[in-house]
Design an enzyme around this catalytic site. Structure first.
Site, PDB file in Angstrom:
ATOM      1  N   LYS A 113       0.817  -1.213   0.000  1.00 30.24           N
ATOM      2  CA  LYS A 113       0.000   0.000   0.000  1.00 30.24           C
ATOM      3  C   LYS A 113       0.858   1.273   0.000  1.00 30.24           C
ATOM      4  O   LYS A 113       0.420   2.324  -0.463  1.00 30.24           O
ATOM      5  CB  LYS A 113      -0.926   0.028   1.212  1.00 30.24           C
TER       6      LYS A 113
HETATM    7  C1  LIG Z   1      -4.361  -4.678  -0.087  1.00 28.37           C
HETATM    8  C2  LIG Z   1      -3.555  -5.911  -0.158  1.00 28.37           C
HETATM    9  C3  LIG Z   1      -3.784  -6.882  -1.157  1.00 28.37           C
HETATM   10  C4  LIG Z   1      -4.899  -6.772  -2.176  1.00 28.37           C
HETATM   11  O1  LIG Z   1      -4.662  -5.745  -3.101  1.00 28.37           O
HETATM   12  P1  LIG Z   1      -5.880  -5.176  -4.010  1.00 28.37           P
HETATM   13  O2  LIG Z   1      -5.318  -4.022  -4.704  1.00 28.37           O
HETATM   14  O3  LIG Z   1      -6.955  -4.794  -3.016  1.00 28.37           O
HETATM   15  O4  LIG Z   1      -6.317  -6.266  -4.906  1.00 28.37           O
HETATM   16  C5  LIG Z   1      -2.937  -7.982  -1.199  1.00 28.37           C
HETATM   17  N1  LIG Z   1      -1.957  -8.154  -0.274  1.00 28.37           N
HETATM   18  C6  LIG Z   1      -1.735  -7.246   0.713  1.00 28.37           C
HETATM   19  C7  LIG Z   1      -0.654  -7.517   1.703  1.00 28.37           C
HETATM   20  C8  LIG Z   1      -2.511  -6.098   0.807  1.00 28.37           C
HETATM   21  O5  LIG Z   1      -2.272  -5.217   1.790  1.00 28.37           O
END
Ligand SMILES: *Cc1c(COP(=O)(O)O)cnc(C)c1O
Length: 495
Positions: A113
């Site tokens: 993120k």
């Molecule tokens: C948010 C997240 C995901 C999923 O990503 P999306 O963009 O919502 O598909 C996968 N792995 C981790 C560790 C995340 O924080």
């Protein structure tokens, strides 16, 4: 370049307005009116420059009301050595000749993120300036763990912004909770909600749609904004690392210019894999997009049948950031695959709201089949994949990354396709110590941040410094609210 809504193409916003607004007023997602194209020369040129430079160049193609100097400065701020603990920012780790792991967790909160949330606050700040906005943006976030911390870390002490995060009281890992309640910054606030993630999310949505609340906030100089992945300013920075990965492979002679790679992504809200799709649409040589789910396998079924059906049990898994039954960003893919047909998209979304279900057209089904492949990985298989990666390659992966690694193996077995594949690693294994320890045959001892030491003692793999530093940090936030009290918590914060 202008942005329009997936539910109404007569909407036209500048990129700054799109970033500021987050979501279109008709409920649709703001989407670029055209996809800029890149060619071999562009990729060749980018293959010899830094990640920051690549980010400025790729984002500049979409954000035409930001200057190149601005974007370069933002990229320096977002991805510099004070924020990311690896100079490559998003390095590739070679598993074997056919598979590379794209490490997206070298930022301040050890989850992918950060790749977008270190950039979004800067895009938003500039957007406030560019649009002459005088009110303060109040960002409300409902989080299942990773987004909340990454958003606060990005927005901490950013002028003209305030941020409040709601997380499910018993729904996040101990490390994730410690990360959030120790967050620094004068403009941040955190509140646990008695309930699960859906309760927190529903509460935030309620606040967003509460007209009288909006009015009372506006009178006091605030407007509400979102840092969720529906904001274009979250998707675009993620397009960059797929282009960057290709450039690295080129630069290291792992593939020839024009040769295609596959991309495999552990998916929840469909933001990360959508970014890969946009990279492909821009002309990045990508063959297949492999969508990996945990046992919340609604996307696997959708990609195989063309029917999206959320009417099924919700599973709480060891990869909680992928525990999701309504993947919001899929709407942008449907819009693109339908030939930008806003009426058609509106129809699907209305059916989803009414029946929890829709079936896409034959044209969309055909387009999905040619470009995507969906698979899912259960809980025992997730642990087994972590164990095998650790044993065979000496490489430790987290639970989300393990889902992608496993689904990639399934894809290979079922299709025989041996195309070089980049799979996304979305979190450091140290964010999910408990499951990772069990996967490699250890019994977790103690709780919270003690497990960081234990995982280090067993593996000798360095703990990310910000996670190690959590242990000495004072808890700043102890607030817990019932679902119905979330409005009051926001009002009190903005007093
Ligand atoms: C948010 C997240 C995901 C999923 O990503 P999306 O963009 O919502 O598909 C996968 N792995 C981790 C560790 C995340 O924080």
């Amino acid at each position: 370049m202008k942005y329009y809504s997936t539910r109404d193409t007569s909407v036209r916003l500048t990129s700054a307005e799109a970033v500021k607004q987050g979501l279109s007023r008709d409920g649709g997602l703001l989407t670029p009116e055209m996809i800029p194209q890149i060619d071999g020369e562009f990729l060749q040129a980018l293959s010899t420059v830094s990640y920051q430079e690549r980010a400025a160049k790729v984002m500049g193609l979409f954000l035409t009301d930001y200057t190149e100097e601005e974007l370069r400065e933002f990229a320096q701020n977002a991805y510099g050595p004070d924020k990311f603990d690896n100079p490559a920012v998003a390095p590739l780790w070679k598993v074997n000749d056919g598979a590379y792991c794209l490490e997206l967790w070298h930022g301040p909160t050890s989850a992918f993120k950060d790749m977008a949330l270190q950039m979004l606050p800067q895009l938003l700040s500039a957007a406030l300036r560019k649009t002459g906005e005088e009110k303060t943006a109040c960002i409300l976030v409902a989080t299942s763990g990773d987004t909340g911390k990454a958003a606060m870390e990005g927005f901490a002490d950013v002028p003209q912004t305030k941020i409040m995060v709601f997380y499910p009281k018993d729904g996040v890992s101990a490390v994730q909770e410690a990360q959030m309640v120790t967050q620094e910054g004068e403009n941040v606030n955190v509140c646990a909600v008695v309930g699960n993630f859906d309760d927190a999310q529903a509460g935030v949505k309620r606040i967003f749609s509460d007209v009288s609340m909006r009015k009372s906030l506006a009178d006091r100089g605030y407007f509400l904004s979102s840092a969720n992945s529906i904001n274009w300013g979250r998707i675009l920075p993620q397009v960059v690392y797929y282009v960057s990965a290709y450039c690295d492979l080129l630069h290291q002679d792992c593939l020839q210019l024009g040769e295609k790679m596959n991309v495999c992504v552990p998916t929840g809200n469909f933001g990360n894999i959508l970014a890969a799709y946009y990279a492909k649409r821009m002309g990045l040589p990508i063959n297949r997009l492999i969508c990996a789910s945990n046992c919340n396998d609604v996307l696997t079924d959708f990609l195989r049948t063309g029917v999206y059906d959320r009417n099924r049990p919700f599973h709480t898994t060891m990869s909680p950031s992928m525990d999701i039954l309504v993947s919001s960003n899929l709407e942008r893919l449907l819009f693109d695959l339908s030939g930008e047909n806003d009426r058609e998209v509106r129809g699907y979304m209305e059916a989803l709201a009414a029946d929890g279900k829709y079936e896409v057209s034959e044209e969309i089904k055909a387009a999905l089949e040619g470009q995507f492949w969906g698979g899912f990985c259960g809980e025992p298989e997730t642990l087994d994949t972590i164990a095998r990666y650790y044993k065979e390659y000496g490489y430790l992966i987290d639970t989300h990354t393990a889902v992608a690694a496993n689904v990639l193996e399934q894809y290979r077995r079922e299709t025989g396709d041996q195309t070089l594949t980049v799979f996304a690693s979305t979190a450091s294994p140290y964010k999910f110590c408990d499951h990772v320890l069990r996967a490699i045959g250890e019994v977790p001892q103690g709780n919270g941040t003690d497990l960081l030491d234990q995982l280090y003692a067993v593996t000798g793999i360095a703990v990310p410094s910000r996670l190690a530093a959590l242990k000495g940090k004072a808890r700043r936030f102890e607030q817990t609210a019932e679902k119905a009290e979330m409005e009051n918590a926001v009002q009190a914060f903005l007093k």
